[in-house]
Design a protein around this motif. Sequence first.
Motif, PDB file in Angstrom:
ATOM      1  N   LEU A 199       0.874  -1.171   0.000  1.00  0.00           N
ATOM      2  CA  LEU A 199       0.000   0.000   0.000  1.00  0.00           C
ATOM      3  C   LEU A 199       0.912   1.222   0.000  1.00  0.00           C
ATOM      4  O   LEU A 199       1.839   1.297   0.809  1.00  0.00           O
ATOM      5  N   ASP A 200       0.654   2.140  -0.925  1.00  0.00           N
ATOM      6  CA  ASP A 200       1.562   3.267  -1.114  1.00  0.00           C
ATOM      7  C   ASP A 200       0.759   4.465  -1.617  1.00  0.00           C
ATOM      8  O   ASP A 200       0.346   4.502  -2.770  1.00  0.00           O
ATOM      9  N   ASP A 201       0.569   5.447  -0.714  1.00  0.00           N
ATOM     10  CA  ASP A 201      -0.260   6.618  -1.049  1.00  0.00           C
ATOM     11  C   ASP A 201       0.254   7.366  -2.266  1.00  0.00           C
ATOM     12  O   ASP A 201      -0.508   8.016  -2.974  1.00  0.00           O
ATOM     13  N   ASN A 202       1.564   7.284  -2.504  1.00  0.00           N
ATOM     14  CA  ASN A 202       2.161   8.055  -3.598  1.00  0.00           C
ATOM     15  C   ASN A 202       2.066   7.377  -4.951  1.00  0.00           C
ATOM     16  O   ASN A 202       2.466   7.950  -5.954  1.00  0.00           O
ATOM     17  N   SER A 203       1.560   6.143  -4.968  1.00  0.00           N
ATOM     18  CA  SER A 203       1.517   5.423  -6.239  1.00  0.00           C
ATOM     19  C   SER A 203       0.271   5.798  -7.036  1.00  0.00           C
ATOM     20  O   SER A 203      -0.829   5.903  -6.477  1.00  0.00           O
ATOM     21  N   PRO A 204       0.437   6.010  -8.349  1.00  0.00           N
ATOM     22  CA  PRO A 204      -0.728   6.334  -9.177  1.00  0.00           C
ATOM     23  C   PRO A 204      -1.647   5.124  -9.379  1.00  0.00           C
ATOM     24  O   PRO A 204      -2.828   5.289  -9.714  1.00  0.00           O
ATOM     25  N   ILE A 212      -5.023  -7.750   3.172  1.00  0.00           N
ATOM     26  CA  ILE A 212      -5.993  -6.866   2.532  1.00  0.00           C
ATOM     27  C   ILE A 212      -6.283  -7.331   1.112  1.00  0.00           C
ATOM     28  O   ILE A 212      -5.357  -7.510   0.313  1.00  0.00           O
ATOM     29  N   ALA A 213      -7.570  -7.550   0.823  1.00  0.00           N
ATOM     30  CA  ALA A 213      -7.958  -7.958  -0.532  1.00  0.00           C
ATOM     31  C   ALA A 213      -8.265  -6.717  -1.356  1.00  0.00           C
ATOM     32  O   ALA A 213      -8.986  -5.827  -0.908  1.00  0.00           O
ATOM     33  N   LEU A 214      -7.699  -6.662  -2.553  1.00  0.00           N
ATOM     34  CA  LEU A 214      -7.818  -5.482  -3.409  1.00  0.00           C
ATOM     35  C   LEU A 214      -8.481  -5.835  -4.732  1.00  0.00           C
ATOM     36  O   LEU A 214      -8.185  -6.875  -5.330  1.00  0.00           O
ATOM     37  N   GLN A 215      -9.336  -4.932  -5.189  1.00  0.00           N
ATOM     38  CA  GLN A 215     -10.011  -5.119  -6.472  1.00  0.00           C
ATOM     39  C   GLN A 215      -9.478  -4.086  -7.459  1.00  0.00           C
ATOM     40  O   GLN A 215      -9.246  -2.941  -7.074  1.00  0.00           O
ATOM     41  N   GLY A 216      -9.280  -4.507  -8.700  1.00  0.00           N
ATOM     42  CA  GLY A 216      -8.855  -3.550  -9.727  1.00  0.00           C
ATOM     43  C   GLY A 216      -7.483  -3.854 -10.295  1.00  0.00           C
ATOM     44  O   GLY A 216      -7.018  -3.183 -11.213  1.00  0.00           O
ATOM     45  N   ASN A 268      -2.296   0.336  11.741  1.00  0.00           N
ATOM     46  CA  ASN A 268      -3.693   0.410  11.305  1.00  0.00           C
ATOM     47  C   ASN A 268      -3.817   0.194   9.813  1.00  0.00           C
ATOM     48  O   ASN A 268      -2.832   0.251   9.084  1.00  0.00           O
ATOM     49  N   ALA A 269      -5.038  -0.074   9.393  1.00  0.00           N
ATOM     50  CA  ALA A 269      -5.265  -0.470   8.011  1.00  0.00           C
ATOM     51  C   ALA A 269      -6.383   0.380   7.409  1.00  0.00           C
ATOM     52  O   ALA A 269      -7.194   0.953   8.144  1.00  0.00           O
ATOM     53  N   PRO A 270      -6.426   0.471   6.073  1.00  0.00           N
ATOM     54  CA  PRO A 270      -7.560   1.159   5.446  1.00  0.00           C
ATOM     55  C   PRO A 270      -8.855   0.385   5.696  1.00  0.00           C
ATOM     56  O   PRO A 270      -8.816  -0.739   6.198  1.00  0.00           O
ATOM     57  N   THR A 301     -10.362   3.575  -1.482  1.00  0.00           N
ATOM     58  CA  THR A 301      -9.487   3.404  -2.636  1.00  0.00           C
ATOM     59  C   THR A 301      -8.065   3.734  -2.166  1.00  0.00           C
ATOM     60  O   THR A 301      -7.851   4.748  -1.515  1.00  0.00           O
ATOM     61  N   VAL A 302      -7.135   2.840  -2.457  1.00  0.00           N
ATOM     62  CA  VAL A 302      -5.760   3.033  -1.968  1.00  0.00           C
ATOM     63  C   VAL A 302      -4.768   2.996  -3.126  1.00  0.00           C
ATOM     64  O   VAL A 302      -5.054   2.434  -4.187  1.00  0.00           O
ATOM     65  N   GLY A 303      -3.598   3.608  -2.908  1.00  0.00           N
ATOM     66  CA  GLY A 303      -2.502   3.492  -3.862  1.00  0.00           C
ATOM     67  C   GLY A 303      -1.758   2.190  -3.622  1.00  0.00           C
ATOM     68  O   GLY A 303      -1.629   1.748  -2.479  1.00  0.00           O
ATOM     69  N   VAL A 304      -1.302   1.575  -4.698  1.00  0.00           N
ATOM     70  CA  VAL A 304      -0.614   0.284  -4.584  1.00  0.00           C
ATOM     71  C   VAL A 304       0.676   0.348  -5.373  1.00  0.00           C
ATOM     72  O   VAL A 304       0.689   0.838  -6.504  1.00  0.00           O
ATOM     73  N   SER A 305       1.775  -0.152  -4.770  1.00  0.00           N
ATOM     74  CA  SER A 305       3.002  -0.251  -5.579  1.00  0.00           C
ATOM     75  C   SER A 305       3.516  -1.688  -5.554  1.00  0.00           C
ATOM     76  O   SER A 305       3.402  -2.387  -4.545  1.00  0.00           O
ATOM     77  N   ILE A 306       4.028  -2.091  -6.704  1.00  0.00           N
ATOM     78  CA  ILE A 306       4.575  -3.440  -6.849  1.00  0.00           C
ATOM     79  C   ILE A 306       5.933  -3.301  -7.512  1.00  0.00           C
ATOM     80  O   ILE A 306       6.048  -2.682  -8.569  1.00  0.00           O
ATOM     81  N   ASP A 307       6.947  -3.860  -6.867  1.00  0.00           N
ATOM     82  CA  ASP A 307       8.287  -3.813  -7.452  1.00  0.00           C
ATOM     83  C   ASP A 307       8.304  -4.729  -8.683  1.00  0.00           C
ATOM     84  O   ASP A 307       8.046  -5.926  -8.542  1.00  0.00           O
ATOM     85  N   PRO A 308       8.600  -4.180  -9.877  1.00  0.00           N
ATOM     86  CA  PRO A 308       8.590  -5.030 -11.078  1.00  0.00           C
ATOM     87  C   PRO A 308       9.505  -6.248 -10.940  1.00  0.00           C
ATOM     88  O   PRO A 308       9.219  -7.305 -11.495  1.00  0.00           O
TER      89      PRO A 308
END
Length: 344
Positions: free
Chosen positions: A277-282, A299-303, A317-319, A324-331
């Motif tokens: 979870l990363d607030d700065n991620s588009p 946390i289960a995420l849709q999209g 704490n958690a959302p 709607t949250v920002g998500v980052s994944i290291d390629p």
Amino acid sequence: MTLSLTSTAKTYPDGTRALMPTDLDIPQGEIVSLLGPSGCGKSTLLRIIAGLEKPDEGARLLFDNEDFTHLPVEQRKIGMVFQSYALFPNMSVRGNIGYGLKMQKLAKSEINTRVDEVIALCQLEPYATRPINALSGGQRQRVALARAFAPRPRLLLLDEPLSALDAALRGQLRDELAQLLRSFGITAIFVTHDQDEAMAIADRVAVMSHGKIAQIGTPEALYRAPESEFVARFIGAAMPLGRHIETDTLHFETGSLTLPAPATDKLAFVRAEDVRLDDNSPLRAKVISVTFMGTHYRIALQGLAPEPVFALHAALNAPKVGDTVGVSIDPAAILMLPNEKKAA
Ligand code: ADP
């Protein structure tokens, strides 16, 4: 190679092809786990090695270059530990361990020497004269191991030895079993359907699916470089990612990720620990469930894919569900695997 199997297959009389032609080489002292879902052929393979099941025509089983394919069970010098342990409940620890040696008609002094030896090795001295039904689950496991080891087998086979125990005890005995097997220095094959158990105990894990070894390797190799979707999902629960891939870009509704390498005919997978979870991620996703696991939130995420994608979130704490949250994944953490549906 200590143990070497070639073209070892099994078709049961009703036509069930439980094991496809399988090759397996195991060096002296290695502990190999056969891991896979129920019905994938693990026990069949173990039982063929033990001599309890006859393989199809064409199989060749060697031990130190000696062919034992047609050798009867009692001449194979193989020790077995079963799920139930099959100990005599009213007989003492010593009696249980010495039972097989007595059947082999060894001299009394030889039996005593060997029983003393394995009792010491398995740290069973304080319980030597106790009956089995006055022992804990962990102590029983050690007696079962000591009994299998006393005749000095050249190979030890273990069929789900921990599956009858409750979860807390399993975790504890798993590490103890791994240590004991190593202190024996014996070559061993261990059947389980539990990924954690296989990874904790074995030097190499053979992941089985539909009567075949899908992949064999060290726990690290299987986890970091799975060769198929099946292995990636079974070891560490990898999840499919993205709706479509265009050469080297993974497209989502709210953004895209550049892959480490161009992917033709491949699917992208990711593990929950690599989804942050990363607030700065588009890249955005909707929270559909939050489960508190103690060390982290799950946390289960849709999209991010047709199926929900899980993230492990280690924080105080958690959302909330619906956020709607920002998500980052290291390629670099993305696993690119062959598209099996396309290939089939
Ligand atoms: P696992 O140990 O991985 O659960 P098994 O080796 O016991 O799998 O079984 C593999 C397949 O062979 C399964 O489909 C099972 O139903 C079948 N099978 C096992 N034993 C027999 C038997 N004696 N006769 C017919 N089919 C069998």
